[in-house]
Design a protein around this motif. Structure first.
Motif, mmCIF file in Angstrom:
data_model
loop_
_atom_site.group_PDB
_atom_site.id
_atom_site.type_symbol
_atom_site.label_atom_id
_atom_site.label_comp_id
_atom_site.label_asym_id
_atom_site.label_seq_id
_atom_site.Cartn_x
_atom_site.Cartn_y
_atom_site.Cartn_z
ATOM 1 N N ARG A 1 -18.558 26.587 -39.906
ATOM 2 C CA ARG A 1 -19.454 26.976 -38.811
ATOM 3 C C ARG A 1 -20.706 26.094 -38.782
ATOM 4 O O ARG A 1 -21.201 25.769 -37.699
ATOM 5 C CB ARG A 1 -19.839 28.456 -38.905
ATOM 6 C CG ARG A 1 -18.679 29.411 -38.733
ATOM 7 C CD ARG A 1 -18.109 29.437 -37.338
ATOM 8 N NE ARG A 1 -16.888 30.244 -37.302
ATOM 9 C CZ ARG A 1 -15.868 29.998 -36.514
ATOM 10 N NH1 ARG A 1 -15.898 29.008 -35.664
ATOM 11 N NH2 ARG A 1 -14.800 30.759 -36.563
ATOM 12 N N ARG A 2 -21.213 25.674 -39.932
ATOM 13 C CA ARG A 2 -22.364 24.748 -39.958
ATOM 14 C C ARG A 2 -21.984 23.429 -39.293
ATOM 15 O O ARG A 2 -22.734 22.886 -38.490
ATOM 16 C CB ARG A 2 -22.837 24.510 -41.387
ATOM 17 C CG ARG A 2 -23.708 25.614 -41.943
ATOM 18 C CD ARG A 2 -24.373 25.240 -43.256
ATOM 19 N NE ARG A 2 -23.420 24.956 -44.318
ATOM 20 C CZ ARG A 2 -22.857 25.878 -45.091
ATOM 21 N NH1 ARG A 2 -23.137 27.163 -44.909
ATOM 22 N NH2 ARG A 2 -21.994 25.544 -46.028
ATOM 23 N N ASP B 1 -22.381 32.073 -32.984
ATOM 24 C CA ASP B 1 -23.751 31.659 -33.299
ATOM 25 C C ASP B 1 -24.616 31.754 -32.040
ATOM 26 O O ASP B 1 -24.286 31.156 -31.012
ATOM 27 C CB ASP B 1 -23.736 30.225 -33.841
ATOM 28 C CG ASP B 1 -25.112 29.753 -34.247
ATOM 29 O OD1 ASP B 1 -25.494 29.985 -35.406
ATOM 30 O OD2 ASP B 1 -25.813 29.170 -33.384
ATOM 31 N N ALA C 1 -17.026 29.413 -31.741
ATOM 32 C CA ALA C 1 -18.313 28.744 -31.506
ATOM 33 C C ALA C 1 -19.353 29.714 -30.946
ATOM 34 O O ALA C 1 -20.549 29.559 -31.204
ATOM 35 C CB ALA C 1 -18.131 27.557 -30.565
ATOM 36 N N ARG D 1 -27.165 27.017 -26.295
ATOM 37 C CA ARG D 1 -26.898 25.613 -25.919
ATOM 38 C C ARG D 1 -25.866 25.530 -24.803
ATOM 39 O O ARG D 1 -26.024 24.768 -23.852
ATOM 40 C CB ARG D 1 -26.387 24.819 -27.120
ATOM 41 C CG ARG D 1 -27.439 24.388 -28.071
ATOM 42 C CD ARG D 1 -26.862 23.438 -29.119
ATOM 43 N NE ARG D 1 -27.915 23.062 -30.035
ATOM 44 C CZ ARG D 1 -28.017 23.499 -31.283
ATOM 45 N NH1 ARG D 1 -27.092 24.312 -31.781
ATOM 46 N NH2 ARG D 1 -29.009 23.117 -32.036
ATOM 47 N N GLN E 1 -27.448 30.417 -31.351
ATOM 48 C CA GLN E 1 -27.960 29.107 -30.926
ATOM 49 C C GLN E 1 -26.885 28.333 -30.151
ATOM 50 O O GLN E 1 -27.183 27.664 -29.165
ATOM 51 C CB GLN E 1 -28.429 28.312 -32.143
ATOM 52 C CG GLN E 1 -29.313 27.146 -31.803
ATOM 53 C CD GLN E 1 -29.939 26.530 -33.050
ATOM 54 O OE1 GLN E 1 -29.392 26.628 -34.151
ATOM 55 N NE2 GLN E 1 -31.079 25.905 -32.867
ATOM 56 N N ASN E 2 -25.640 28.442 -30.572
ATOM 57 C CA ASN E 2 -24.548 27.811 -29.830
ATOM 58 C C ASN E 2 -24.437 28.399 -28.433
ATOM 59 O O ASN E 2 -24.267 27.670 -27.449
ATOM 60 C CB ASN E 2 -23.207 27.998 -30.555
ATOM 61 C CG ASN E 2 -23.060 27.103 -31.759
ATOM 62 O OD1 ASN E 2 -23.846 26.193 -31.990
ATOM 63 N ND2 ASN E 2 -22.037 27.384 -32.553
ATOM 64 N N GLU F 1 -19.595 23.013 -37.131
ATOM 65 C CA GLU F 1 -19.356 23.304 -35.720
ATOM 66 C C GLU F 1 -20.681 23.331 -34.951
ATOM 67 O O GLU F 1 -20.781 22.783 -33.844
ATOM 68 C CB GLU F 1 -18.634 24.651 -35.607
ATOM 69 C CG GLU F 1 -18.264 25.061 -34.197
ATOM 70 C CD GLU F 1 -17.502 26.373 -34.199
ATOM 71 O OE1 GLU F 1 -16.362 26.380 -33.701
ATOM 72 O OE2 GLU F 1 -18.041 27.387 -34.706
ATOM 73 N N CYS F 2 -21.702 23.966 -35.517
ATOM 74 C CA CYS F 2 -23.018 24.019 -34.862
ATOM 75 C C CYS F 2 -23.588 22.620 -34.669
ATOM 76 O O CYS F 2 -24.130 22.305 -33.599
ATOM 77 C CB CYS F 2 -23.992 24.865 -35.678
ATOM 78 S SG CYS F 2 -23.684 26.634 -35.583
#
Length: 182
Positions: free
Chosen positions: A60-61, A87, A84, A93, A89-90, A63-64
């Protein structure tokens, strides 16, 4: 019209994000990127090995970071991985940098499409149906929460879904240049 610099495809595994995304990108004459393939190219290893070595948190890190990089591009079609949206933040975005299309698919269809797939670490569970239902319960509201458009991707061939999506996009989305950096 809902202007945005990019087109982002979200939804569960087996929804057809890559297959449909490639076709729509061709029709729109935009470059296509699959976030999972980006991560594999950047690391030089397959996603199951990343999960094995770094766990889901490590994946996941990565992926972000990949999503931050690719969502910052201008004029792309990007298929995200199914997780995705986990998160915040994702999600921010995706919503800020593109027109987001949720490819909605029933668990039954996922089971059929993924029946022979043994490469997805999150499906390595004793009961695949139960695992997919758990993921759907958590993720479907997140997909719906940021989607500019939802399209069912389960009843027709991928080529027909892509053609339908392209037609719908002509009515509601126009590619706009990214806003200038402040």
């Amino acid at each position: 019209m809902n202007p945005a610099p990019n087109l982002f495809l979200i939804g569960p595994m087996g929804a057809g994000k890559t297959t449909i995304g490639k076709r729509v990108a061709d029709q729109l004459q935009l470059p296509f990127h699959d976030l999972d393939h980006v991560i594999e190219a950047q690391t030089g290893v397959a996603i199951p090995l990343i999960f094995e070595l770094e766990g889901e948190a490590g994946f996941r890190r990565r992926e972000c970071a990949a999503l931050a990089e690719y969502s910052a591009l201008d004029g792309v079609v990007l298929a995200t991985g199914g997780g995705a949206v986990l998160d915040a933040q994702n999600r921010a975005r995706l919503a800020a940098r593109g027109f987001v299309v949720y490819l909605e698919t029933a668990v039954e269809v996922q089971l059929a499409r993924l029946a022979r797939d043994r490469k997805r670490p999150l499906l390595a569970a004793p009961d695949r149906r139960e695992r997919l239902e758990q993921m759907a319960a958590l993720r479907n509201p997140l997909y719906a929460g940021i989607a500019d458009m939802t399209i069912r991707s389960e009843h027709e061939h991928a080529a027909q879904v892509a053609a339908d999506l392209y037609q719908r996009l002509q009515l509601v989305w126009r590619r706009a240049p990214a806003p200038a950096a402040a």
